[in-house]
Design a protein around this motif. Structure first.
Motif, PDB file in Angstrom:
ATOM      1  N   THR A  12      -3.227  -2.282  41.740  1.00 32.03           N
ATOM      2  CA  THR A  12      -2.518  -1.193  41.044  1.00 32.03           C
ATOM      3  C   THR A  12      -3.244  -0.824  39.744  1.00 32.03           C
ATOM      4  O   THR A  12      -3.299   0.347  39.375  1.00 32.03           O
ATOM      5  CB  THR A  12      -1.051  -1.553  40.717  1.00 32.03           C
ATOM      6  N   HIS A  13      -3.806  -1.817  39.075  1.00 29.23           N
ATOM      7  CA  HIS A  13      -4.561  -1.543  37.849  1.00 29.23           C
ATOM      8  C   HIS A  13      -5.808  -0.720  38.171  1.00 29.23           C
ATOM      9  O   HIS A  13      -6.120   0.254  37.471  1.00 29.23           O
ATOM     10  CB  HIS A  13      -4.967  -2.852  37.167  1.00 29.23           C
ATOM     11  N   LEU A  14      -6.518  -1.116  39.230  1.00 27.70           N
ATOM     12  CA  LEU A  14      -7.722  -0.387  39.625  1.00 27.70           C
ATOM     13  C   LEU A  14      -7.367   1.012  40.127  1.00 27.70           C
ATOM     14  O   LEU A  14      -8.105   1.978  39.887  1.00 27.70           O
ATOM     15  CB  LEU A  14      -8.471  -1.161  40.714  1.00 27.70           C
ATOM     16  N   LEU A  15      -6.223   1.129  40.813  1.00 26.21           N
ATOM     17  CA  LEU A  15      -5.755   2.433  41.288  1.00 26.21           C
ATOM     18  C   LEU A  15      -5.447   3.354  40.114  1.00 26.21           C
ATOM     19  O   LEU A  15      -5.800   4.542  40.128  1.00 26.21           O
ATOM     20  CB  LEU A  15      -4.519   2.248  42.169  1.00 26.21           C
ATOM     21  N   HIS A  16      -4.794   2.813  39.096  1.00 28.04           N
ATOM     22  CA  HIS A  16      -4.480   3.586  37.895  1.00 28.04           C
ATOM     23  C   HIS A  16      -5.773   4.113  37.261  1.00 28.04           C
ATOM     24  O   HIS A  16      -5.881   5.305  36.915  1.00 28.04           O
ATOM     25  CB  HIS A  16      -3.722   2.701  36.902  1.00 28.04           C
ATOM     26  N   GLN A  17      -6.747   3.232  37.137  1.00 25.98           N
ATOM     27  CA  GLN A  17      -8.044   3.633  36.580  1.00 25.98           C
ATOM     28  C   GLN A  17      -8.701   4.708  37.449  1.00 25.98           C
ATOM     29  O   GLN A  17      -9.254   5.687  36.942  1.00 25.98           O
ATOM     30  CB  GLN A  17      -8.962   2.418  36.477  1.00 25.98           C
ATOM     31  N   ALA A  18      -8.620   4.531  38.762  1.00 30.50           N
ATOM     32  CA  ALA A  18      -9.230   5.483  39.698  1.00 30.50           C
ATOM     33  C   ALA A  18      -8.592   6.866  39.578  1.00 30.50           C
ATOM     34  O   ALA A  18      -9.291   7.888  39.562  1.00 30.50           O
ATOM     35  CB  ALA A  18      -9.099   4.967  41.129  1.00 30.50           C
ATOM     36  N   LEU A  19      -7.271   6.902  39.491  1.00 32.25           N
ATOM     37  CA  LEU A  19      -6.561   8.180  39.396  1.00 32.25           C
ATOM     38  C   LEU A  19      -6.924   8.918  38.114  1.00 32.25           C
ATOM     39  O   LEU A  19      -7.124  10.137  38.112  1.00 32.25           O
ATOM     40  CB  LEU A  19      -5.049   7.948  39.465  1.00 32.25           C
ATOM     41  N   ARG A  20      -7.018   8.187  37.024  1.00 32.10           N
ATOM     42  CA  ARG A  20      -7.397   8.809  35.745  1.00 32.10           C
ATOM     43  C   ARG A  20      -8.844   9.296  35.788  1.00 32.10           C
ATOM     44  O   ARG A  20      -9.176  10.329  35.205  1.00 32.10           O
ATOM     45  CB  ARG A  20      -7.174   7.827  34.603  1.00 32.10           C
ATOM     46  N   SER A  21      -9.689   8.562  36.494  1.00 29.38           N
ATOM     47  CA  SER A  21     -11.092   8.957  36.606  1.00 29.38           C
ATOM     48  C   SER A  21     -11.261  10.184  37.494  1.00 29.38           C
ATOM     49  O   SER A  21     -12.012  11.108  37.163  1.00 29.38           O
ATOM     50  CB  SER A  21     -11.914   7.792  37.175  1.00 29.38           C
ATOM     51  N   VAL A  22     -10.556  10.226  38.616  1.00 31.32           N
ATOM     52  CA  VAL A  22     -10.704  11.313  39.592  1.00 31.32           C
ATOM     53  C   VAL A  22      -9.909  12.555  39.201  1.00 31.32           C
ATOM     54  O   VAL A  22     -10.402  13.684  39.308  1.00 31.32           O
ATOM     55  CB  VAL A  22     -10.270  10.836  41.003  1.00 31.32           C
TER      56      VAL A  22
END
Length: 206
Positions: A12-22
Motif C-alpha cells: 500500500t505504501h508503494l502503491l501510494h507512491q506510484a499513484l502520486r508519481s503517475v
C-alpha cells in the motif's frame, strides 16, 4: 498470514507512491484495508484511471519490488521534523509528538503497522480492480506475495488451455460460424471457472 499481511501493507505504501508519481501530487490516501488475502486503497482523484495509468502504477510498484529496497524504520522521530522533511502523514489523522516513520527508497510515511524487511519479499503486485466509491474518491483493490504469484500461474495455465480451444476446431468443423463462436465461449468460460478466474472472463471477452 503475518508475512502476507506485511506484504500487502508495504505494497500500500508503494502503491501510494506510484499513484502520486503517475497521477500527480494531488493524490492523497483516504483510507485503506490490509489483510492476508488482499489490500484495498482509497485515494483522491478526479477521474477513472485509464488502462495505461493502471499499467504504469502496477509496473512502478513491481519495479520497487525488483529493486529489493530495505526497510528503514525510525521509531523515535519528531512529528514536526518528519513533516518538515516531507514525510507523508495521513490527512485528518492524529499524531503525537513522537512518531514512527517507515521508508522504502523514496517512499516515506508515518505508520504504525507491520512491514516486510525488504520489498523483494513482496514478490509480485497485481491490481485486480479500480472504481469510484464517491465523488473524487477512487478505490484500488490488489493482491501481492504468494496470492499474486498463484494468480499469475493460473492465468498462464488458462491462456494455454484457451489457445488449444481456439486452435482446435475439428469437432465443430461442420457448424456455422455463430455456433462455433458460442461453443468456444462456453468452453473458455468453463476453463476460467475451473481455474478460479471467472471474474476475468468478461475482460477476456472484451
Amino acid at each position: 498470514k503475518r508475512l502476507s499481511s506485511s506484504s500487502n501493507h508495504t505494497a500500500t505504501h508503494l502503491l501510494h507512491q506510484a499513484l502520486r508519481s503517475v497521477l500527480g501530487d494531488h493524490v492523497q490516501q483516504k483510507g485503506s484495508m490490509v489483510s492476508d488475502k488482499y489490500l484495498r486503497f482509497d485515494f483522491s482523484h478526479f477521474s477513472k484511471l485509464s488502462e495505461i495509468d493502471l499499467e504504469n502504477v502496477e509496473n512502478f510498484v513491481n519495479k520497487k519490488i525488483i529493486d529489493h529496497l530495505e526497510l528503514e524504520e525510525n521509531r523515535n522521530s519528531s512529528f514536526q521534523d518528519c513533516i518538515d522533511d516531507g514525510v507523508i502523514a495521513l490527512f485528518g489523522e492524529k499524531y503525537g509528538d513522537v512518531v514512527r516513520s517507515i521508508k522504502f527508497g523514496e517512499s516515506h510515511e508515518l505508520c504504525g503497522g507491520t512491514h516486510v524487511k525488504n520489498t523483494g519479499e513482496i514478490r509480485s503486485f497485481i491490481i485486480k480492480s479500480e472504481s469510484a466509491i464517491s465523488t473524487g474518491i477512487r478505490r484500488i483493490e490488489a493482491i501481492s506475495g504468494d496470492k499474486a504469484v498463484d494468480y499469475l500461474m493460473k492465468q498462464a495455465k488458462t491462456l494455454k488451455e484457451v489457445s488449444k480451444i481456439v486452435l482446435n476446431d475439428k469437432d465443430t468443423i461442420d457448424l456455422k460460424d455463430e455456433q462455433k463462436d458460442q461453443i468456444r465461449r462456453e468452453r473458455i468460460s468453463i476453463i476460467f471457472q475451473d481455474n478460479n478466474l471467472l471474474s476475468d472472463f468478461t475482460a477476456f471477452e472484451n
